[in-house]
Design a protein around this motif. Structure first.
Motif, PDB file in Angstrom:
ATOM      1  N   ASP A  13       0.829  -1.189   0.000  1.00  0.00           N
ATOM      2  CA  ASP A  13       0.000   0.000   0.000  1.00  0.00           C
ATOM      3  C   ASP A  13       0.867   1.243   0.000  1.00  0.00           C
ATOM      4  OD1 ASP A  13      -2.268  -1.574   0.151  1.00  0.00           O
ATOM      5  OD2 ASP A  13      -2.195  -1.641   2.355  1.00  0.00           O
ATOM      6  N   LYS A  14       0.315   2.309  -0.530  1.00  0.00           N
ATOM      7  CA  LYS A  14       1.024   3.576  -0.474  1.00  0.00           C
ATOM      8  C   LYS A  14       0.958   4.113   0.943  1.00  0.00           C
ATOM      9  CE  LYS A  14       0.252   4.805  -5.291  1.00  0.00           C
ATOM     10  NZ  LYS A  14      -0.301   5.806  -6.240  1.00  0.00           N
ATOM     11  N   PRO A  15       1.981   4.828   1.383  1.00  0.00           N
ATOM     12  CA  PRO A  15       1.992   5.334   2.748  1.00  0.00           C
ATOM     13  C   PRO A  15       0.771   6.193   3.030  1.00  0.00           C
ATOM     14  CG  PRO A  15       4.136   5.598   1.702  1.00  0.00           C
ATOM     15  CD  PRO A  15       3.184   5.187   0.639  1.00  0.00           C
ATOM     16  N   THR A  16       0.102   5.914   4.144  1.00  0.00           N
ATOM     17  CA  THR A  16      -1.060   6.685   4.527  1.00  0.00           C
ATOM     18  C   THR A  16      -0.899   7.320   5.892  1.00  0.00           C
ATOM     19  OG1 THR A  16      -2.070   4.700   5.463  1.00  0.00           O
ATOM     20  CG2 THR A  16      -2.604   5.211   3.179  1.00  0.00           C
ATOM     21  N   THR A  17       0.095   6.902   6.658  1.00  0.00           N
ATOM     22  CA  THR A  17       0.285   7.454   7.973  1.00  0.00           C
ATOM     23  C   THR A  17       1.206   8.646   7.923  1.00  0.00           C
ATOM     24  OG1 THR A  17       2.093   5.915   8.310  1.00  0.00           O
ATOM     25  CG2 THR A  17      -0.056   5.224   9.080  1.00  0.00           C
ATOM     26  N   PRO A  18       1.095   9.552   8.886  1.00  0.00           N
ATOM     27  CA  PRO A  18       1.985  10.714   8.900  1.00  0.00           C
ATOM     28  C   PRO A  18       3.434  10.292   8.968  1.00  0.00           C
ATOM     29  CG  PRO A  18       0.149  10.976  10.447  1.00  0.00           C
ATOM     30  CD  PRO A  18       0.103   9.579   9.949  1.00  0.00           C
ATOM     31  N   GLY A  19       4.235  10.952   8.177  1.00  0.00           N
ATOM     32  CA  GLY A  19       5.658  10.654   8.196  1.00  0.00           C
ATOM     33  C   GLY A  19       6.058   9.501   7.345  1.00  0.00           C
ATOM     34  N   ALA A  20       5.108   8.818   6.660  1.00  0.00           N
ATOM     35  CA  ALA A  20       5.464   7.650   5.878  1.00  0.00           C
ATOM     36  C   ALA A  20       5.969   8.008   4.503  1.00  0.00           C
ATOM     37  CB  ALA A  20       4.247   6.727   5.749  1.00  0.00           C
ATOM     38  N   GLY A  21       5.588   9.145   3.975  1.00  0.00           N
ATOM     39  CA  GLY A  21       6.036   9.567   2.661  1.00  0.00           C
ATOM     40  C   GLY A  21       7.437  10.119   2.706  1.00  0.00           C
ATOM     41  N   PRO A  22       8.073  10.329   1.529  1.00  0.00           N
ATOM     42  CA  PRO A  22       9.445  10.830   1.475  1.00  0.00           C
ATOM     43  C   PRO A  22       9.627  12.151   2.205  1.00  0.00           C
ATOM     44  CG  PRO A  22       8.736  10.008  -0.667  1.00  0.00           C
ATOM     45  CD  PRO A  22       7.527  10.042   0.202  1.00  0.00           C
ATOM     46  N   ARG A  23       8.628  13.075   2.101  1.00  0.00           N
ATOM     47  CA  ARG A  23       8.786  14.378   2.735  1.00  0.00           C
ATOM     48  C   ARG A  23       8.644  14.294   4.244  1.00  0.00           C
ATOM     49  NH1 ARG A  23       5.287  18.384  -1.276  1.00  0.00           N
ATOM     50  NH2 ARG A  23       6.536  18.020  -3.168  1.00  0.00           N
ATOM     51  N   GLY A  24       7.998  13.229   4.704  1.00  0.00           N
ATOM     52  CA  GLY A  24       7.768  13.108   6.135  1.00  0.00           C
ATOM     53  C   GLY A  24       8.688  12.123   6.810  1.00  0.00           C
ATOM     54  N   LEU A  25       9.852  11.869   6.190  1.00  0.00           N
ATOM     55  CA  LEU A  25      10.754  10.837   6.708  1.00  0.00           C
ATOM     56  C   LEU A  25      11.128  11.075   8.158  1.00  0.00           C
ATOM     57  CD1 LEU A  25      12.586   8.376   6.210  1.00  0.00           C
ATOM     58  CD2 LEU A  25      14.355   9.980   5.457  1.00  0.00           C
ATOM     59  N   LEU A  26      11.282  12.352   8.532  1.00  0.00           N
ATOM     60  CA  LEU A  26      11.806  12.657   9.857  1.00  0.00           C
ATOM     61  C   LEU A  26      10.748  13.271  10.765  1.00  0.00           C
ATOM     62  CD1 LEU A  26      15.238  14.152   8.747  1.00  0.00           C
ATOM     63  CD2 LEU A  26      14.631  11.787   9.187  1.00  0.00           C
ATOM     64  N   GLU A  27       9.472  13.010  10.503  1.00  0.00           N
ATOM     65  CA  GLU A  27       8.421  13.623  11.291  1.00  0.00           C
ATOM     66  C   GLU A  27       8.187  12.919  12.614  1.00  0.00           C
ATOM     67  OE1 GLU A  27       4.858  13.984   9.074  1.00  0.00           O
ATOM     68  OE2 GLU A  27       5.655  15.439   7.646  1.00  0.00           O
ATOM     69  N   ARG A  28       8.590  11.673  12.737  1.00  0.00           N
ATOM     70  CA  ARG A  28       8.315  10.903  13.949  1.00  0.00           C
ATOM     71  C   ARG A  28       9.620  10.520  14.631  1.00  0.00           C
ATOM     72  NH1 ARG A  28       3.647   6.446  12.554  1.00  0.00           N
ATOM     73  NH2 ARG A  28       1.892   7.882  12.347  1.00  0.00           N
ATOM     74  N   PRO A  29       9.575  10.329  15.959  1.00  0.00           N
ATOM     75  CA  PRO A  29      10.795   9.909  16.669  1.00  0.00           C
ATOM     76  C   PRO A  29      11.376   8.605  16.126  1.00  0.00           C
ATOM     77  CG  PRO A  29       9.129  10.669  18.222  1.00  0.00           C
ATOM     78  CD  PRO A  29       8.475  10.638  16.873  1.00  0.00           C
ATOM     79  N   SER A  30      10.514   7.659  15.767  1.00  0.00           N
ATOM     80  CA  SER A  30      11.021   6.392  15.247  1.00  0.00           C
ATOM     81  C   SER A  30      11.746   6.609  13.922  1.00  0.00           C
ATOM     82  CB  SER A  30       9.875   5.399  15.060  1.00  0.00           C
ATOM     83  OG  SER A  30       8.884   5.929  14.194  1.00  0.00           O
ATOM     84  N   HIS A  31      11.245   7.538  13.095  1.00  0.00           N
ATOM     85  CA  HIS A  31      11.919   7.837  11.833  1.00  0.00           C
ATOM     86  C   HIS A  31      13.269   8.482  12.086  1.00  0.00           C
ATOM     87  CE1 HIS A  31       7.931   7.937   9.328  1.00  0.00           C
ATOM     88  NE2 HIS A  31       8.045   6.866  10.086  1.00  0.00           N
ATOM     89  N   LEU A  32      13.291   9.414  13.027  1.00  0.00           N
ATOM     90  CA  LEU A  32      14.551  10.060  13.372  1.00  0.00           C
ATOM     91  C   LEU A  32      15.560   9.052  13.899  1.00  0.00           C
ATOM     92  CD1 LEU A  32      13.323  13.346  15.102  1.00  0.00           C
ATOM     93  CD2 LEU A  32      14.806  13.215  13.088  1.00  0.00           C
ATOM     94  N   PHE A  33      15.084   8.133  14.713  1.00  0.00           N
ATOM     95  CA  PHE A  33      15.972   7.115  15.285  1.00  0.00           C
ATOM     96  C   PHE A  33      16.578   6.255  14.185  1.00  0.00           C
ATOM     97  CE2 PHE A  33      16.495   2.760  16.883  1.00  0.00           C
ATOM     98  CZ  PHE A  33      17.423   2.983  17.891  1.00  0.00           C
ATOM     99  N   CYS A  34      15.744   5.766  13.268  1.00  0.00           N
ATOM    100  CA  CYS A  34      16.240   4.911  12.179  1.00  0.00           C
ATOM    101  C   CYS A  34      17.200   5.681  11.280  1.00  0.00           C
ATOM    102  CB  CYS A  34      15.077   4.357  11.368  1.00  0.00           C
ATOM    103  SG  CYS A  34      14.015   3.211  12.271  1.00  0.00           S
ATOM    104  N   PHE A  35      16.861   6.917  10.974  1.00  0.00           N
ATOM    105  CA  PHE A  35      17.729   7.741  10.124  1.00  0.00           C
ATOM    106  C   PHE A  35      19.078   7.962  10.794  1.00  0.00           C
ATOM    107  CE2 PHE A  35      19.309  11.834   8.584  1.00  0.00           C
ATOM    108  CZ  PHE A  35      19.274  11.627   7.206  1.00  0.00           C
ATOM    109  N   ALA A  36      19.062   8.277  12.093  1.00  0.00           N
ATOM    110  CA  ALA A  36      20.311   8.524  12.818  1.00  0.00           C
ATOM    111  C   ALA A  36      21.174   7.271  12.884  1.00  0.00           C
ATOM    112  CB  ALA A  36      19.994   9.026  14.229  1.00  0.00           C
TER     113      ALA A  36
END
Length: 411
Positions: A13-36
């Motif tokens: 499925d296409k991303p439907t939750t906040p932060g799931a799309g390319p522009r929202g990669l770093l919107e959530r703490p879990s995204h920031l953690f994985c990116f870091a």
């Protein structure tokens, strides 16, 4: 997503939750953690590779301490053939050790050639190079094949970067081991199974150079009735054996089988040391805990059968292709009785695939802790094993359980 072998599989499925799309990669703490985590791993990889290469001696024939890398076992074996040694001598520990010392290796250390004769067809060309050049070429070529397989499997650029700089891949890179090569063959074959069965089977046939990593592959082919892939794998395997007999004589296979019996007994008798400290299997976990050998073997058989049943169930039903691949890759580590952390670059791919779904749909309780533990395993798994805690096998079992729970939720 991973190219599913089952046309009924649920599409991504296409991303439907906040932060799931390319522009929202770093919107959530879990995204920031994985990116870091990925960025820190990338920095460590660059620093480690720079220091590693700066320590190689490109001028002297004497290897110094370069022989501490596992690649030295491959290089010295290939070099022995280049200098006129008999192929069967590779499986004579005393002869091979004497030759390795003539190349500059120290008296201490053990670098046996514990691979089937077909592996010589891959490493033989490297014996014609100097050791540092051979090592670098080996590392870069096998890493490139790993990247190509990940691209074939549909991983995105950032996900490929994550798998390449994962600690388990760095561990493989440091030793000049063949984990990137075998992971490329395994993942590439699975990615092509539904589209080009003959090519996929050929890759599975090449994987027989390290056969214990392909134990679950026939199960997947049977589950999906990929008869052409099975025939292709058998044909390639037969051709590899035939070529080794022509080039090295039939006696090399008898020498290998005789060596293998003694080597397996040696591994099973290990009560401490690197064999156990870097192990990642249930059988070796039992040895770390000090349980009787029969009980450890029984636990390994039980886990292997359970993993095989779970993989069969997953590949016989329509489900997310990423989850099926992750389940299989984790299962490869659990199903084999002999395996080490440096064999497992494919485990980084399993983490990436599960993290992709979790970043889209949300993490289950404690799931991110499990992923982080498996990700960091090469840094402290050996330390835990040295203290009697088989952390690698336990973490992989829990990881396998999380993927099964995701599959049940998806259903």
């Amino acid at each position: 997503m991973f190219y599913s072998a089952d046309p009924r599989a649920v599409p991504e499925d296409k991303p439907t939750t906040p932060g799931a799309g390319p522009r929202g990669l770093l919107e959530r703490p879990s995204h920031l953690f994985c990116f870091a985590v990925v960025m820190l791993s990338a920095v460590y990889f660059v620093i480690h590779a720079s220091m590693y290469y700066s320590g190689l001696d490109f001028e002297s024939r004497n290897l110094g301490r370069s022989d501490l890398a596992d690649f030295f076992a491959f290089y010295s074996s290939a070099r022995l053939l280049w200098e006129g040694g008999a192929p069967w001598e590779l499986y004579d520990g005393a002869i091979l050790k004497a030759f390795q010392m003539s190349l500059g290796a120290g008296q201490e250390g053990l670098h046996p050639f514990n691979y089937p004769p077909t592996y010589l067809l891959i490493i033989w060309p490297f014996g014609g190079l100097t050791y540092p050049v051979a090592l670098i070429v080996w590392q870069l070529v096998t890493l490139a094949l790993f990247v190509l397989a990940l691209r074939t499997a549909g991983l995105r650029p950032f996900e490929i970067l994550a798998a390449v700089v994962a600690p388990v891949t760095i561990l493989n890179f440091s030793g000049g081991q063949n984990g990137c090569l075998t992971s490329a063959l395994l993942i590439g074959g699975l990615a092509l199974l539904s589209r080009r069965q003959a090519v996929a089977g050929g890759l599975f046939g090449l994987l027989t150079v390290k056969p214990h990593l392909g134990l679950l592959v026939p199960l997947v082919c049977l589950a999906e009735r990929r008869w052409l892939a099975i025939a292709s794998a058998a044909t390639v395997t037969g051709l590899l054996i035939a070529v080794t007999v022509v080039l090295f004589g039939a006696g090399i296979w008898q020498a290998y089988l005789d060596f293998l019996v003694g080597f397996q007994a040696q591994v099973q008798d290990q009560a401490a040391g690197a064999f156990l400290d870097y192990s990642a299997t249930v059988l070796m976990a039992g040895q770390i805990l000090g349980v009787p050998k029969a009980l450890a073997a029984g636990l390994q058989i039980a886990v292997s059968l359970g993993v095989a049943l779970a993989v069969w169930w997953a590949w016989r039903r329509p489900t997310d292709g990423d989850l099926r691949l992750a389940l299989l890759l984790i299962g490869v580590s659990l199903a084999t009785p002999f395996g080490f952390l440096y064999d497992l670059p494919f485990m980084a791919v399993a983490i990436v695939l599960v993290a992709r779904l979790a970043l889209r749909d949300g993490f289950m309780p404690y799931e991110i802790l499990c992923l982080a533990t498996v990700w960091m395993m090469p840094f402290f798994g050996n330390l835990a094993a040295a203290r009697g805690i088989p952390l690698a096998a336990l973490a992989h079992l829990i990881f396998f359980g999380f993927v099964l729970m995701r599959m049940r939720r998806a259903a």
